[in-house]
Write an enzyme that holds these catalytic residues in place. Structure first.
Site, PDB file in Angstrom:
ATOM      1  N   SER A 124       0.433  -1.673   0.058  1.00  0.00           N
ATOM      2  CA  SER A 124      -0.001  -0.235  -0.186  1.00  0.00           C
ATOM      3  C   SER A 124       1.359   0.973   0.379  1.00  0.00           C
ATOM      4  O   SER A 124       1.991   1.256   0.555  1.00  0.00           O
ATOM      5  CB  SER A 124      -1.108  -0.051   1.443  1.00  0.00           C
ATOM      6  OG  SER A 124      -1.317   1.428   1.723  1.00  0.00           O
ATOM      7  N   TYR A 149      -2.132  -1.040  10.638  1.00  0.00           N
ATOM      8  CA  TYR A 149      -2.199  -1.753   9.578  1.00  0.00           C
ATOM      9  C   TYR A 149      -1.188  -1.850   8.767  1.00  0.00           C
ATOM     10  O   TYR A 149      -1.023  -2.507   7.826  1.00  0.00           O
ATOM     11  CB  TYR A 149      -3.839  -1.055   8.786  1.00  0.00           C
ATOM     12  CG  TYR A 149      -3.876  -1.109   7.618  1.00  0.00           C
ATOM     13  CD1 TYR A 149      -4.394  -3.385   6.953  1.00  0.00           C
ATOM     14  CD2 TYR A 149      -3.648  -0.403   6.499  1.00  0.00           C
ATOM     15  CE1 TYR A 149      -3.430  -3.230   5.590  1.00  0.00           C
ATOM     16  CE2 TYR A 149      -3.121  -0.675   5.127  1.00  0.00           C
ATOM     17  CZ  TYR A 149      -3.946  -1.549   4.128  1.00  0.00           C
ATOM     18  OH  TYR A 149      -3.425  -2.615   3.729  1.00  0.00           O
ATOM     19  N   LYS A 153       1.676  -3.612   6.562  1.00  0.00           N
ATOM     20  CA  LYS A 153       2.457  -3.969   5.229  1.00  0.00           C
ATOM     21  C   LYS A 153       3.781  -3.187   5.205  1.00  0.00           C
ATOM     22  O   LYS A 153       4.686  -3.917   4.754  1.00  0.00           O
ATOM     23  CB  LYS A 153       1.474  -2.021   3.941  1.00  0.00           C
ATOM     24  CG  LYS A 153       0.123  -2.957   4.072  1.00  0.00           C
ATOM     25  CD  LYS A 153       0.394  -4.583   3.351  1.00  0.00           C
ATOM     26  CE  LYS A 153      -1.756  -4.550   3.241  1.00  0.00           C
ATOM     27  NZ  LYS A 153      -2.127  -6.142   2.199  1.00  0.00           N
TER      28      LYS A 153
END
Ligand code: NAD
Ligand code: WQD
Length: 338
Positions: A124, A149, A153
């Site tokens: 992302s 989150y 990644k």
């Protein structure tokens, strides 16, 4: 030989599965339906005009993964499975670290045990953190993520890089998505969030459908064209096509490759609202409210590397993204629950 698609019942995975099937690939989808619905599987088959294998499986379950690798002849993996809600990740960080990071480690262990060492990973733009200035380039130093989150990644990117360093048979393609919106042109598959949408486009489509009264625009005092946040929205079908190019790359060459998948063009929240109203013919009432904590003013990609090395560019513009998002919502007001 088949491609294993983890999280293939989800929003991006379902669109990518269609592109893979249409290109003639055999695929095996695995998903635990944590954030998706079995109904999507029939729709993928109908739209692609081709069948595929499916196994209900959690990527944290090594024994279940082993069975999948034993049953099918899998030579590569596109790894979408993961949890993705930024707010939830702040409330339940361990759930995110366990599902996303432990899940990826278990998946890679199972892959290695079965001699499958080619993986495309859904990363992302969030890994660029707060300190980098748009347009964001792959050469910039990643990290400085602002929520668990995003940190999952970033960590998974590091884990995959270490893995490839440790064993030259691995080939890893890390794709950093910007803001995926839109839906398949049929209106039969799309994004179907549970509860109140966190992201802009699903919120807009629910307002347009009369399910929510108005859009809250999170701040109009940023240093941008109209004071509202600017993002690089990308059509999910363009994004899906990028995965086919990434797959070709890793089937062809070993190593670690990192690409931005974006359009290179930013739109403000109010520009998206205007484009949506034009494409749908429906008014979207909004109110300006306080900034959302953790939001950046501006985030958009430099997509040159994917163009030069993968021969991939995003082809669909904001009008098509809005029209397709609206068609999906209008045909399925309650998502896959209809
Ligand atoms: P999604 O939630 O629609 O799809 C993810 C799928 O993975 C779901 O079907 C879910 O049920 C499944 N899943 C989750 N944990 C699993 C587990 N332990 N085992 C098996 N299946 C599991 O999300 P999406 O928008 O399609 O995103 C796909 C990937 O792309 C995710 O990794 C996400 O973090 C990443 N990504 C998404 C965006 C975005 O804005 N949508 C942006 C950048 C990156
Ligand atoms: C876009 C713009 C908001 C909702 C998130 C994740 C990121 C990635 C994509 C997975 C911002 C504004 C939004 C609303 C608003 N996901 N907005 N009202 O924040 O760029 O990225 O999704 O990797 O990691 O952080 O996307 O769609 O939430 O917001 O005004 O109701 O819309 O402030 O400017 P974001 P978004």
């Amino acid at each position: 030989m088949a491609v294993l698609v983890t999280g293939g019942a989800g929003y991006i995975g379902s669109h990518t599965s269609i592109e893979l099937l249409e290109s003639g690939k055999d695929i095996v989808i695995i998903d635990n339906f944590y954030n998706s619905c079995p109904k999507v599987l029939d729709r993928i088959e109908k739209l692609a005009g081709k069948g595929f294998a499916f196994e209900e499986c959690d990527i944290r379950d090594r024994a279940a993964l082993d069975k999948v690798f034993e049953k099918y002849d899998i030579d590569s993996v596109i790894h979408f499975a993961g949890l993705k809600a930024v707010g939830e990740s702040c409330q339940k960080p361990l759930l995110y670290y366990e599902n996303n990071i432990s899940g990826t480690v278990t998946l890679c262990e199972a892959m290695a045990a079965h001699g499958c060492k080619k993986i495309v990973f859904s990363s992302s733009a969030t890994v660029y953190g707060e300190h980098n200035v748009s347009p964001l380039k792959e050469t910039m130093i990643a990290g400085g993520t602002t929520n668990p989150y995003g940190t999952t990644k970033f960590f998974i990117e590091q884990i995959l890089q270490d893995l490839a360093k440790s064993d030259p048979e691995w080939s890893v393609c890390i794709l950093r998505y910007f803001n995926p919106i839109g839906a398949h042109i049929s209106g039969m598959i799309g994004e179907s969030p549970n509860g109140i949408p966190n992201n802009l486009m699903p919120y807009i489509t629910q307002v347009a459908e009369g399910k929510r009264e108005f859009l809250s625009v999170y701040g109009n005092d940023y240093d941008t064209i109209d004071g509202t946040g600017v993002r690089d929205y990308i059509h999910v079908v363009d994004l899906a096509k990028g995965h086919l190019k990434a797959l070709d790359k890793i089937l062809d060459e070993n190593g670690v490759f990192v690409y931005n998948l974006g359009t290179g063009r930013g739109y403000s929240v109010l520009e998206v609202v205007a484009a949506f109203e034009k494409a749908s013919g429906v008014k979207v009432p909004y109110k300006i409210v306080d900034r959302r904590p953790g939001d950046l003013a501006t985030c958009y990609s430099d997509p040159t590397k994917a163009k030069e090395e993968l021969n991939w560019v995003a082809e669909k513009g904001i009008d098509e993204m809005c029209a397709d998002s609206y068609r999906w919502q209008h045909q399925n007001p309650n998502g896959y629950e209809d």
